[in-house]
Design a protein around this motif. Structure first.
Motif, mmCIF file in Angstrom:
data_model
loop_
_atom_site.group_PDB
_atom_site.id
_atom_site.type_symbol
_atom_site.label_atom_id
_atom_site.label_comp_id
_atom_site.label_asym_id
_atom_site.label_seq_id
_atom_site.Cartn_x
_atom_site.Cartn_y
_atom_site.Cartn_z
ATOM 1 N N PRO A 1 0.574 -1.386 -0.302
ATOM 2 C CA PRO A 1 -0.289 0.110 0.155
ATOM 3 C C PRO A 1 0.797 1.444 0.412
ATOM 4 O O PRO A 1 0.300 2.342 -0.671
ATOM 5 C CB PRO A 1 -0.855 -0.334 1.401
ATOM 6 N N ILE A 2 1.987 0.981 0.933
ATOM 7 C CA ILE A 2 3.020 2.716 0.662
ATOM 8 C C ILE A 2 3.113 2.980 -0.842
ATOM 9 O O ILE A 2 3.572 4.083 -1.256
ATOM 10 C CB ILE A 2 4.206 2.271 1.139
ATOM 11 N N GLU A 3 3.620 1.929 -1.339
ATOM 12 C CA GLU A 3 3.738 2.326 -2.704
ATOM 13 C C GLU A 3 3.188 2.190 -3.814
ATOM 14 O O GLU A 3 3.656 3.080 -4.973
ATOM 15 C CB GLU A 3 4.173 0.936 -3.686
ATOM 16 N N SER A 4 1.624 2.008 -3.563
ATOM 17 C CA SER A 4 0.329 2.781 -4.174
ATOM 18 C C SER A 4 -0.081 3.834 -4.296
ATOM 19 O O SER A 4 -0.514 4.764 -4.319
ATOM 20 C CB SER A 4 -0.365 1.686 -4.336
ATOM 21 N N ASP A 5 0.489 4.067 -2.451
ATOM 22 C CA ASP A 5 -0.176 5.944 -2.050
ATOM 23 C C ASP A 5 -0.021 6.150 -0.938
ATOM 24 O O ASP A 5 0.213 6.163 0.372
ATOM 25 C CB ASP A 5 -1.528 5.083 -1.280
ATOM 26 N N PRO A 6 1.383 6.552 -1.073
ATOM 27 C CA PRO A 6 2.792 6.817 -0.716
ATOM 28 C C PRO A 6 1.570 8.248 0.696
ATOM 29 O O PRO A 6 2.537 8.383 1.972
ATOM 30 C CB PRO A 6 4.155 8.121 -0.813
ATOM 31 N N GLU A 7 0.843 9.335 0.437
ATOM 32 C CA GLU A 7 0.064 10.111 0.837
ATOM 33 C C GLU A 7 -0.608 9.398 1.469
ATOM 34 O O GLU A 7 -1.509 9.773 3.273
ATOM 35 C CB GLU A 7 -0.325 10.952 0.258
ATOM 36 N N GLY A 8 -0.769 8.303 1.870
ATOM 37 C CA GLY A 8 -2.005 7.701 2.707
ATOM 38 C C GLY A 8 -1.700 7.216 4.205
ATOM 39 O O GLY A 8 -0.664 7.500 4.321
ATOM 40 N N TYR A 9 -2.751 6.555 4.602
ATOM 41 C CA TYR A 9 -2.314 5.715 5.680
ATOM 42 C C TYR A 9 -2.074 4.749 6.201
ATOM 43 O O TYR A 9 -2.384 3.798 7.170
ATOM 44 C CB TYR A 9 -3.969 6.610 6.730
ATOM 45 N N ALA A 10 -2.553 3.166 4.559
ATOM 46 C CA ALA A 10 -2.117 2.139 5.404
ATOM 47 C C ALA A 10 -0.792 2.072 5.730
ATOM 48 O O ALA A 10 -0.044 2.512 4.873
ATOM 49 C CB ALA A 10 -2.598 1.801 3.263
ATOM 50 N N PRO A 11 -0.896 0.798 6.328
ATOM 51 C CA PRO A 11 1.007 0.014 6.623
ATOM 52 C C PRO A 11 1.946 -0.180 5.588
ATOM 53 O O PRO A 11 0.640 -1.053 4.782
ATOM 54 C CB PRO A 11 0.521 -0.221 7.849
ATOM 55 N N CYS A 12 2.635 -0.456 6.349
ATOM 56 C CA CYS A 12 3.288 -1.249 4.873
ATOM 57 C C CYS A 12 3.088 -2.701 4.990
ATOM 58 O O CYS A 12 2.615 -3.157 6.319
ATOM 59 C CB CYS A 12 4.775 -1.267 4.991
ATOM 60 N N SER A 13 2.642 -4.106 3.384
ATOM 61 C CA SER A 13 2.567 -5.139 4.263
ATOM 62 C C SER A 13 3.586 -5.806 4.016
ATOM 63 O O SER A 13 3.668 -7.032 3.491
ATOM 64 C CB SER A 13 0.985 -5.513 3.208
ATOM 65 N N CYS A 14 4.734 -5.074 2.968
ATOM 66 C CA CYS A 14 5.928 -5.820 2.478
ATOM 67 C C CYS A 14 7.283 -6.363 3.255
ATOM 68 O O CYS A 14 7.802 -7.002 3.016
ATOM 69 C CB CYS A 14 6.539 -5.430 1.132
ATOM 70 N N GLY A 15 6.909 -5.145 4.418
ATOM 71 C CA GLY A 15 8.196 -5.904 5.035
ATOM 72 C C GLY A 15 9.682 -4.686 5.268
ATOM 73 O O GLY A 15 9.982 -4.452 6.348
ATOM 74 N N ALA A 16 9.462 -3.589 4.016
ATOM 75 C CA ALA A 16 10.077 -2.792 4.075
ATOM 76 C C ALA A 16 10.270 -1.905 4.944
ATOM 77 O O ALA A 16 11.062 -1.418 5.505
ATOM 78 C CB ALA A 16 10.143 -1.890 2.890
ATOM 79 N N SER A 17 9.456 -1.665 5.158
ATOM 80 C CA SER A 17 9.350 -0.857 6.492
ATOM 81 C C SER A 17 10.029 -0.750 7.691
ATOM 82 O O SER A 17 11.013 0.189 8.500
ATOM 83 C CB SER A 17 8.196 -0.131 6.736
ATOM 84 N N LYS A 18 9.457 -1.935 7.957
ATOM 85 C CA LYS A 18 10.298 -3.182 9.344
ATOM 86 C C LYS A 18 11.989 -2.650 8.966
ATOM 87 O O LYS A 18 12.100 -2.895 10.312
ATOM 88 C CB LYS A 18 9.305 -4.200 9.304
ATOM 89 N N THR A 19 12.168 -3.416 8.207
ATOM 90 C CA THR A 19 13.540 -3.350 7.565
ATOM 91 C C THR A 19 13.902 -2.161 7.892
ATOM 92 O O THR A 19 15.330 -2.188 8.602
ATOM 93 C CB THR A 19 13.878 -3.633 6.506
ATOM 94 N N ASN A 20 13.911 -1.261 6.911
ATOM 95 C CA ASN A 20 14.491 0.415 6.842
ATOM 96 C C ASN A 20 14.563 0.761 8.554
ATOM 97 O O ASN A 20 15.435 1.503 8.440
ATOM 98 C CB ASN A 20 13.879 0.950 5.673
ATOM 99 N N SER A 21 13.570 0.808 8.993
ATOM 100 C CA SER A 21 13.291 1.146 10.560
ATOM 101 C C SER A 21 14.589 0.481 10.964
ATOM 102 O O SER A 21 15.704 1.259 11.812
ATOM 103 C CB SER A 21 12.340 0.757 10.876
ATOM 104 N N ALA A 22 14.622 -0.712 11.703
ATOM 105 C CA ALA A 22 15.911 -1.081 11.987
ATOM 106 C C ALA A 22 17.758 -0.782 11.441
ATOM 107 O O ALA A 22 18.384 -0.761 12.158
ATOM 108 C CB ALA A 22 15.460 -3.095 11.357
ATOM 109 N N ILE A 23 17.721 -0.723 10.159
ATOM 110 C CA ILE A 23 18.192 -0.520 9.980
ATOM 111 C C ILE A 23 19.284 1.503 9.848
ATOM 112 O O ILE A 23 19.931 1.226 10.583
ATOM 113 C CB ILE A 23 18.688 -0.287 7.919
#
Length: 64
Positions: A32-54
């Protein structure tokens, strides 16, 4: 293990930060982040969680 000089330690930290930065994930097309970056839907692919840890690891490596 031999003792590291300050210059060698800084070099290792910089290399680690570069490797971490290059390990960041991009969101998948189905995320959902890729299709609507301004929206409120959370990341469902794991990229946000991984990037936060990095990002957290990079902050720990900062020498300020």
């Amino acid at each position: 293990m031999s003792e590291l000089s300050p210059a060698k330690l800084i070099e290792k930290i910089v290399r680690a930060k570069v490797k971490l930065e290059n390990s960041k994930m991009i969101h998948r097309n189905s995320c959902p982040i890729e299709s609507d970056p301004e929206g409120y839907a959370p990341c469902s692919c794991g990229a946000s969680k991984t990037n936060s840890a990095i990002d957290a690891a990079i902050r720990e490596l900062n020498i300020d």
